[in-house]
Design a protein around this motif. Sequence first.
Motif, mmCIF file in Angstrom:
data_model
loop_
_atom_site.group_PDB
_atom_site.id
_atom_site.type_symbol
_atom_site.label_atom_id
_atom_site.label_comp_id
_atom_site.label_asym_id
_atom_site.label_seq_id
_atom_site.Cartn_x
_atom_site.Cartn_y
_atom_site.Cartn_z
ATOM 1 N N THR A 97 0.827 -1.207 0.000
ATOM 2 C CA THR A 97 0.000 0.000 0.000
ATOM 3 C C THR A 97 0.860 1.255 0.000
ATOM 4 N N ASP A 98 1.923 1.248 0.774
ATOM 5 C CA ASP A 98 2.861 2.371 0.780
ATOM 6 C C ASP A 98 3.813 2.201 -0.403
ATOM 7 N N PRO A 99 3.721 3.087 -1.389
ATOM 8 C CA PRO A 99 4.558 2.928 -2.583
ATOM 9 C C PRO A 99 6.046 2.753 -2.289
ATOM 10 N N LYS A 100 6.535 3.383 -1.233
ATOM 11 C CA LYS A 100 7.959 3.282 -0.872
ATOM 12 C C LYS A 100 8.349 1.832 -0.585
ATOM 13 N N GLU A 101 7.394 1.034 -0.118
ATOM 14 C CA GLU A 101 7.654 -0.361 0.235
ATOM 15 C C GLU A 101 7.356 -1.326 -0.908
ATOM 16 N N SER A 102 6.859 -0.824 -2.030
ATOM 17 C CA SER A 102 6.510 -1.687 -3.165
ATOM 18 C C SER A 102 7.745 -2.040 -3.977
ATOM 19 N N ALA A 103 7.889 -3.310 -4.239
ATOM 20 C CA ALA A 103 9.056 -3.788 -4.987
ATOM 21 C C ALA A 103 8.966 -3.399 -6.458
ATOM 22 N N PRO A 104 10.110 -3.170 -7.083
ATOM 23 C CA PRO A 104 10.114 -2.964 -8.537
ATOM 24 C C PRO A 104 9.464 -4.177 -9.201
ATOM 25 N N GLY A 105 8.730 -3.924 -10.261
ATOM 26 C CA GLY A 105 8.014 -5.002 -10.936
ATOM 27 C C GLY A 105 6.552 -5.072 -10.534
ATOM 28 N N THR A 106 6.222 -4.521 -9.346
ATOM 29 C CA THR A 106 4.819 -4.433 -8.966
ATOM 30 C C THR A 106 4.246 -3.159 -9.585
ATOM 31 N N ILE A 107 2.941 -3.074 -9.629
ATOM 32 C CA ILE A 107 2.311 -1.888 -10.223
ATOM 33 C C ILE A 107 2.706 -0.639 -9.456
ATOM 34 N N ARG A 108 2.566 -0.664 -8.141
ATOM 35 C CA ARG A 108 2.962 0.522 -7.363
ATOM 36 C C ARG A 108 4.462 0.743 -7.413
ATOM 37 N N GLY A 109 5.241 -0.320 -7.430
ATOM 38 C CA GLY A 109 6.696 -0.183 -7.498
ATOM 39 C C GLY A 109 7.176 0.444 -8.799
ATOM 40 N N ASP A 110 6.429 0.223 -9.859
ATOM 41 C CA ASP A 110 6.823 0.761 -11.162
ATOM 42 C C ASP A 110 6.217 2.124 -11.474
ATOM 43 N N PHE A 111 5.075 2.450 -10.879
ATOM 44 C CA PHE A 111 4.384 3.681 -11.251
ATOM 45 C C PHE A 111 4.296 4.729 -10.133
ATOM 46 N N THR A 112 4.790 4.427 -8.936
ATOM 47 C CA THR A 112 4.689 5.377 -7.822
ATOM 48 C C THR A 112 5.989 5.386 -7.021
ATOM 49 N N HIS A 113 6.155 6.423 -6.222
ATOM 50 C CA HIS A 113 7.333 6.454 -5.350
ATOM 51 C C HIS A 113 7.118 7.260 -4.067
ATOM 52 N N ILE A 114 6.017 7.956 -3.930
ATOM 53 C CA ILE A 114 5.776 8.779 -2.745
ATOM 54 C C ILE A 114 5.501 7.884 -1.543
ATOM 55 N N SER A 115 6.101 8.173 -0.415
ATOM 56 C CA SER A 115 5.887 7.364 0.781
ATOM 57 C C SER A 115 4.737 7.926 1.611
ATOM 58 N N ARG A 116 4.135 7.056 2.407
ATOM 59 C CA ARG A 116 3.071 7.487 3.318
ATOM 60 C C ARG A 116 3.588 8.552 4.278
ATOM 61 N N SER A 117 4.808 8.389 4.807
ATOM 62 C CA SER A 117 5.343 9.357 5.761
ATOM 63 C C SER A 117 5.525 10.733 5.113
ATOM 64 N N TYR A 118 5.975 10.770 3.861
ATOM 65 C CA TYR A 118 6.115 12.043 3.167
ATOM 66 C C TYR A 118 4.743 12.697 2.986
ATOM 67 N N ALA A 119 3.780 11.929 2.502
ATOM 68 C CA ALA A 119 2.435 12.468 2.265
ATOM 69 C C ALA A 119 1.831 13.009 3.557
ATOM 70 N N VAL A 120 1.933 12.257 4.627
ATOM 71 C CA VAL A 120 1.378 12.693 5.920
ATOM 72 C C VAL A 120 2.083 13.945 6.418
ATOM 73 N N SER A 121 3.410 13.997 6.301
ATOM 74 C CA SER A 121 4.162 15.161 6.789
ATOM 75 C C SER A 121 3.808 16.439 6.039
ATOM 76 N N LYS A 122 3.354 16.299 4.804
ATOM 77 C CA LYS A 122 2.987 17.456 3.986
ATOM 78 C C LYS A 122 1.477 17.687 3.943
ATOM 79 N N GLY A 123 0.720 16.826 4.665
ATOM 80 C CA GLY A 123 -0.740 16.951 4.661
ATOM 81 C C GLY A 123 -1.344 16.646 3.306
ATOM 82 N N ARG A 124 -0.711 15.740 2.577
ATOM 83 C CA ARG A 124 -1.145 15.412 1.219
ATOM 84 C C ARG A 124 -1.746 14.019 1.153
ATOM 85 N N THR A 125 -2.385 13.760 0.027
ATOM 86 C CA THR A 125 -2.902 12.421 -0.229
ATOM 87 C C THR A 125 -1.734 11.500 -0.558
ATOM 88 N N LEU A 126 -1.977 10.204 -0.490
ATOM 89 C CA LEU A 126 -0.971 9.212 -0.847
ATOM 90 C C LEU A 126 -1.321 8.687 -2.242
#
Length: 168
Positions: A97-126
């Motif tokens: 669910t957290d893109p930062k933890e998604s392995a390369p080759g997975t959908i999130r691993g290949d198309f996302t990179h924002i972490s939950r901690s970054y999004a929360v710290s900035k008050g943004r969506t994940l």
Amino acid sequence: MEQTFVALKPDAVQRGIIGDIISRFERAGLKIVAMKMVTPDEAHFHEHYENIGQLISRRGEEVYRVALAAMMEAPVVAMVLEGIDAVEHVRKMVGATDPKESAPGTIRGDFTHISRSYAVSKGRTLPNIIHASADVKEAAEEIKLWFSPAEMHTYQGAHHRVVHGRKP
């Protein structure tokens, strides 16, 4: 045959990557038995996130509000995929669910990179582009919420014997 629910979130729609994601499922041998682009209202998302997923109960009202805002930015592509152990297989393909933890080759691993901690710290969506049912029970509930029986299709694809194996 097992079925699972997948929603391509507004960030996937906005980025124009829904075709790439759908192709991955088809190439893996999963069959699309229902699919539509929709713009659900808040009541629908509350049913999905709280009554089925217990997001508010688990993570709090603020997390729900941020998720709701993200889900209402643009349409969602909802679909039901069918295959052997479909829930587990789709979850592996999607990644953590957290893109930062998604392995390369997975959908999130290949198309996302924002972490939950970054999004929360900035008050943004994940922006993690996709939702997939967590288990068979959740899949059944989500499918029932998002699709009527008339929207579900039964058919045998041209590659059925190759994907599912042949009987000698």
